[in-house]
Design a protein around this motif. Sequence first.
Motif, PDB file in Angstrom:
ATOM      1  N   GLN A   1       0.835  -1.219   0.099  1.00 14.55           N
ATOM      2  CA  GLN A   1       0.044  -0.017  -0.045  1.00 14.55           C
ATOM      3  C   GLN A   1       0.986   1.409  -0.078  1.00 14.55           C
ATOM      4  O   GLN A   1       0.491   2.180  -0.844  1.00 14.55           O
ATOM      5  CB  GLN A   1      -0.991   0.055   1.112  1.00 14.55           C
ATOM      6  N   PRO A   2       1.867   1.402   0.985  1.00 14.04           N
ATOM      7  CA  PRO A   2       2.727   2.686   0.885  1.00 14.04           C
ATOM      8  C   PRO A   2       3.454   2.821  -0.490  1.00 14.04           C
ATOM      9  O   PRO A   2       3.593   4.107  -0.669  1.00 14.04           O
ATOM     10  CB  PRO A   2       3.698   2.273   2.090  1.00 14.04           C
TER      11      PRO A   2
ATOM     12  N   THR B   1       1.226   4.172  -4.877  1.00 11.35           N
ATOM     13  CA  THR B   1       0.724   5.692  -4.690  1.00 11.35           C
ATOM     14  C   THR B   1      -0.419   5.677  -6.145  1.00 11.35           C
ATOM     15  O   THR B   1      -0.204   5.168  -6.885  1.00 11.35           O
ATOM     16  CB  THR B   1       1.516   6.754  -4.533  1.00 11.35           C
ATOM     17  N   ASP B   2      -1.181   6.845  -5.610  1.00 13.79           N
ATOM     18  CA  ASP B   2      -2.146   7.084  -6.803  1.00 13.79           C
ATOM     19  C   ASP B   2      -1.339   7.718  -8.050  1.00 13.79           C
ATOM     20  O   ASP B   2      -1.916   7.190  -9.227  1.00 13.79           O
ATOM     21  CB  ASP B   2      -3.157   8.324  -6.529  1.00 13.79           C
TER      22      ASP B   2
ATOM     23  N   GLY C   1       9.298  10.670  -8.433  1.00 18.63           N
ATOM     24  CA  GLY C   1       8.825  10.165  -7.150  1.00 18.63           C
ATOM     25  C   GLY C   1       9.501  11.287  -6.114  1.00 18.63           C
ATOM     26  O   GLY C   1      10.262  12.261  -6.312  1.00 18.63           O
TER      27      GLY C   1
END
Length: 229
Positions: free
Chosen positions: A176-177, A180-181, A229
């Motif tokens: 999950q981390p 990202t969108d 990023g």
Amino acid sequence: MSIVGASINAAAILAGVGLGLLLKGRLKERVSQTTLKALGLCVCIVGISSAIGGDILLMVVALALGAVFGEIINIDAALNRFGVWAQGKLGKTKEETTFAQGFVASTLLFCVGAMAVVGSLNSGLLGDRSIILTKSIIDSVAAMALASTLGFGVLFSAFSVFLYQGFIEFFAGFLQPFLTDGLIAQISAVGGVMILGIGVNVALDAKIRVANLLPAFVFAVLYYIVILG
């Protein structure tokens, strides 16, 4: 930790493929061809809608590098060899050459996009399978349409979905981390260009080796992490 969502999605695809294969060969040739071209145009729209919003430079760099690497290792040829082998095992004739097209087209359609990632994360983290159930219905209908024209190669996309979404769902807490969108959007955009290539192949009978573009996903992720990023 579970893979219930991935299992539901894969089962829905298998059901759709089963119905599609029952229809295959039962339609007149002109009906089948017109349906295939119409399906290709729809795939083009799906690809364009996914590609819009992505970073243009990222798409260009990722797809260019992916094409070079993909052509060197020739993923398309490997898939076609596997298709011929699989067709032989199933008693099909070697003249049937739509295996790779069906497999790649359906795998990209079912795996590329936010629904596959977000739905799997929600299922793994929260036990919320509403997105996966919606995606399963859509994928089932698409699988039926693809299988009725491109054949049993679409069947193997169910295993791709199970492995891909199952991995995300099972390791949702860890992934999950990182998912990202922004990263999901860029991966979807690059995949959208490939889906557009599939649509052009189907609608216009072009010869774009879309399978050889698959390494672009790796370069898209690297570009996003290093540059954006």
